[in-house]
Every structure is written in C-alpha cells, then in structure tokens.
Design an enzyme around this catalytic site. Structure first.
Site, PDB file in Angstrom:
ATOM      1  CD  GLN A  70      -2.878   1.343   2.220  1.00 45.13           C
ATOM      2  OE1 GLN A  70      -2.328   1.800   3.453  1.00 45.13           O
ATOM      3  NE2 GLN A  70      -4.099   1.146   2.147  1.00 45.13           N
ATOM      4  CB  CYS A 101      -4.861   7.498   6.129  1.00 42.40           C
ATOM      5  SG  CYS A 101      -3.909   7.919   7.594  1.00 42.40           S
ATOM      6  N   GLY A 203     -15.214  -2.554   8.362  1.00 43.37           N
ATOM      7  CA  GLY A 203     -15.749  -1.673   9.436  1.00 43.37           C
ATOM      8  C   GLY A 203     -16.796  -2.315  10.407  1.00 43.37           C
ATOM      9  CG  ASP A 204     -18.302  -1.097  13.349  1.00 43.69           C
ATOM     10  OD1 ASP A 204     -17.209  -0.635  13.739  1.00 43.69           O
ATOM     11  OD2 ASP A 204     -19.500  -0.677  13.362  1.00 43.69           O
TER      12      ASP A 204
END
Length: 247
Positions: A70, A101, A203-204
C-alpha cells in the site's frame, strides 16, 4: 475472487494499519487464517527520495502471496514512480492506494482521505498508479466521504473503476468520524451494486460472526478486519472458520 489477474482464494482480508500490521503480525494472522494481507502504508515520495526507513516496510514474508503493497500520496508523478518502486522492492502481487487515512498529518497534506474531497484529482492519481504498475492490478481503499454531508463513495468508486482500478475496499465511516460511532454498511452495499469490480467491506468486524454478517448484508466479495485484530490476531482464524461454516 480475482483482483485483476490475481486469484485470491479467501474471503477474508487483514486491513493495512500503520504501526500494527508489520511483517510479524501479518505472519501470525496469515498462518492461522490464510487471509489476504497488505503492507503498512508507505509514502510514495519517501520511496522516490530513497528514504532509508521505507524498505523495511515493504518486506513480505516467505510465501506471503498473494499480497498487496500500500502506498499513499497525492502527487501524480510521485505516485506513478512510487508504484513501480514499491512493486519492484516488495515483490507484491497488487498495489493498493490509501485514500482513506483520516489522521490529520496525512489528510492535511492532501493525502489519504483528503482525496475524497477532490474526486477529479483522485481519479488522476489512480490512473497514474495504474500506469506505474504496468499491468499489476491496482486497488484503492477509501471511506464513505469526508463528512456526513458529503458522502460520495458510490460516485468515487465508479471513478476508480473508470481509472482502471481492479477492486475497491470501503470503510463504512466518513473521515470526520475517524473511528467513532458505527460503520454504515448500507453505503458499502450501494457501492457493491454500482460497480462491476470486486468490493471489500471494512468496518466493525470485531467478532467472527461479524465477518459473515458484513458479507451477507453488503453482498461484498471480501470482509476486511481492521481494529478488531488489535491485540487479537486470532480473530482472523475465527473469522475464517465462520466464513467456511466451521466452529
């Protein structure tokens, strides 16, 4: 699934996290789960200027394939050259662009999630990386948008696809949310419905069942584990078992 011409035989990814997903941490996660991995994010400018600390971030483990390197930045020439250097020095199978980010020192420089405020520029940056990658698949990780009043992830994903990107990863929060509140999986599902390239949902995912739920809910091709793995790399093994229908 396939990311460009790279076959990925898992529906689970360990998200790239600066200061967390180093070579040793990735090895623990990968050996126990077979997950897809990314290096920590690397500055394209640092690569181009020959920074001495950067090469260590690019190292992949023995057998760590397929895997992505990345990079981040917003200057097209640096990103094009940085992509080529990152692939050359890492031997990675995919180059990923960080456009998500939210950390101020990154976003305030126009990098990371700041690119979501300028989709035209983001598309040019993605196209530059595609050129620099010279046939190696390029992916992009981004958020829902800058804030709740400017959620543009669907249009952003379409622009990335138009730029030649082979897959996208979507974190279900805005930049201003940072890591607070709940991730919105509805918007990830909208992205999946809008593009023809693979979508990675992030996410989560804090428990094994969350990996199954996020894929079922969004229709995404892969579930990405991020902060849930802090201090708990074994979560990846548990998620892999759940996705395969094992205990």
């Amino acid at each position: 699934m396939k990311i460009g011409n790279v076959e990925v035989n898992t529906r689970l990814a360990l998200g790239p996290m600066a200061g967390v997903t180093d070579l040793a941490f990735r090895a623990v996660c990968r050996e126990s789960s077979g997950c897809y991995t990314y290096t920590e994010m690397v500055s394209a400018k640092a690569l181009c200027y020959g920074d001495k600390k950067t090469p260590s971030l690019l190292r992949l483990g023995e057998g760590e394939h397929p895997a992505a390197v990345q990079i981040f930045g917003c200057d097209e020439p640096f990103m094009e050259r940085g992509a080529a250097l990152a692939l050359e020095r890492s031997g990675a199978d995919v180059v990923d662009i960080n456009m998500g980010c939210p950390v101020p020192k990154v976003a305030n420089s126009g990098d990371g999630s700041a690119l979501m405020r300028d989709p035209d520029k983001a598309q040019r940056v993605a196209a530059a990386v595609v050129r620099g990658a010279q046939g190696t698949p390029v992916t992009v990780k981004f958020r829902l948008g800058w804030d709740k009043g400017s959620i543009n992830c669907v249009e952003f994903a379409k622009r990335m696809e138009d730029a030649g990107v082979s897959a996208v990863a979507v974190h279900g929060r805005t930049k201003t949310q940072m890591y607070s509140g709940a991730a919105n999986w509805d918007h990830i599902r909208e992205v999946k419905e809008a593009v023809s390239i693979p979508v990675i949902a992030n996410g989560d995912v804090f428990e094994a069942r969350d990996a199954v739920r996020i894929l079922n809910y969004t229709g995404a091709d892969m579930a990405m584990v991020g902060r849930g793995a802090f201090g708990n790399p074994w979560l990846l093994e548990q998620c892999a078992a759940a996705l395969e229908g094992r205990k």
